[in-house]
Design a protein around this motif. Structure first.
Motif: not given
Length: 305
Positions: A74-88, A90-97
């Motif tokens: 759920k945290s991973y999905d929330e990070i993607l949501r924030l990056l979408d709002f910011l226009g950033v 996510s590929d090669g930038f966000v990683y599952r823990g």
């Protein structure tokens, strides 16, 4: 577990408050509540001070997740949501823990995040990698257990536990993974501790302030206000601590988060602090400049919108 020896002089050198633009990765249980979202945004809107190389989803378990793995996803999905709002991108930038907390103090929980952290820490040994953790510190401890040599190249900044003078340290981030906390405290990695109660807990804001300075500041501003209001039904006389921006604030301007050098404490089985002045040194925050930190966040949101 045997960890590499880091001289005290080298550790103190790495623990000097950061100056200029620093390399960092952000380790965050983003869906745990609503403060991590502010830290993600603050970090990404501070490119002059922070070179954010990656964001890692950290595990958590509370009423917003079924278990640690669900919390991480759920945290991973929330990070993607924030990056979408910011226009950033996510590929090669966000990683599952990690998909679980540590079962003991010697067995890592492998993950994409731990692997990426190791690669970034070892690829550039000239400039330290600041590992900014604002959740259970499982991913960081796992990376250290998998490749102990990284303690020579990273500075860990963690919001977890309570002040060393507090009667206990059963704070959410620390209490979730006591084994991981012990690994980080005991391994000798250069470590900056941001205690919760009585220190970071001063970072309160209100609905009125959010509506005045964040509402209307692009999609991301509206989203931050939405989740802030939804967090509590009765807003009359209510304020909310945005804990995690203390960690990004320390790197943006260390004078906003005053610190001092102390000996690393011992985390007991009773989840209290014990002390031995023969242990290695670390840095601990003693207060926060609440107004300066929020001013910086609000200004950057306005400039970005």
């Amino acid at each position: 577990m045997n960890f590499p020896t880091l001289s005290e002089s080298r550790r103190l050198e790495m623990l000097q408050p950061p100056e200029g633009r620093v390399r960092m990765v952000l380790d965050t249980d983003t869906y745990n509540e609503i403060d991590d979202q502010f830290a993600v945004v603050h970090a990404l809107l501070s490119p002059d001070q922070l070179n954010v190389e990656a964001i890692y989803a950290a595990p958590f378990h509370n009423t917003r997740s079924v278990n640690a793995e669900d919390g991480m996803e759920k945290s991973y999905d929330e990070i993607l949501r924030l990056l979408d709002f910011l226009g950033v991108e996510s590929d090669g930038f966000v990683y599952r823990g990690s998909r679980a907390f540590l079962a003991d103090g010697e067995t890592a929980v492998p993950s994409e995040a731990a692997t990426d952290m190791i690669e970034r820490a070892t690829a550039n040994t000239d400039d330290p990698l600041y590992v900014v953790a604002v959740g259970a510190i499982t991913n960081v401890a796992s990376a250290i257990l998998l490749e102990p040599e990284i303690i020579k190249n990273v500075v860990v900044v963690w919001l977890g536990g309570n002040p060393l003078y507090w009667s206990h340290t059963r704070e959410f981030n620390l209490a979730q993974d006591i084994h991981a906390a012990r690994v980080v405290l005991d391994c000798g990695v250069p470590f900056v501790h941001l205690p919760a109660r009585g220190v970071v807990s001063h970072l309160h804001t209100t609905v009125a302030e959010m509506e005045r300075y964040v509402q209307g500041q692009g999609k991301i501003g509206d989203y931050l206000v939405e989740i802030f209001k939804d967090y509590h039904k009765d807003h009359f006389g209510w304020s909310k601590v945005i804990w995690d921006i203390s960690a990004t604030a320390y790197l943006v301007n260390s004078s906003w988060v005053p610190t001092e050098i102390v000996h690393s404490p011992i985390l007991t089985d009773a989840v209290t602090w014990s002390f031995d002045n023969g242990r290695h040194l670390m840095r601990v925050a003693t207060s926060v400049n609440r107004d300066a930190i929020f001013r910086d966040l609000f200004q950057k949101l306005q400039q970005a919108s």
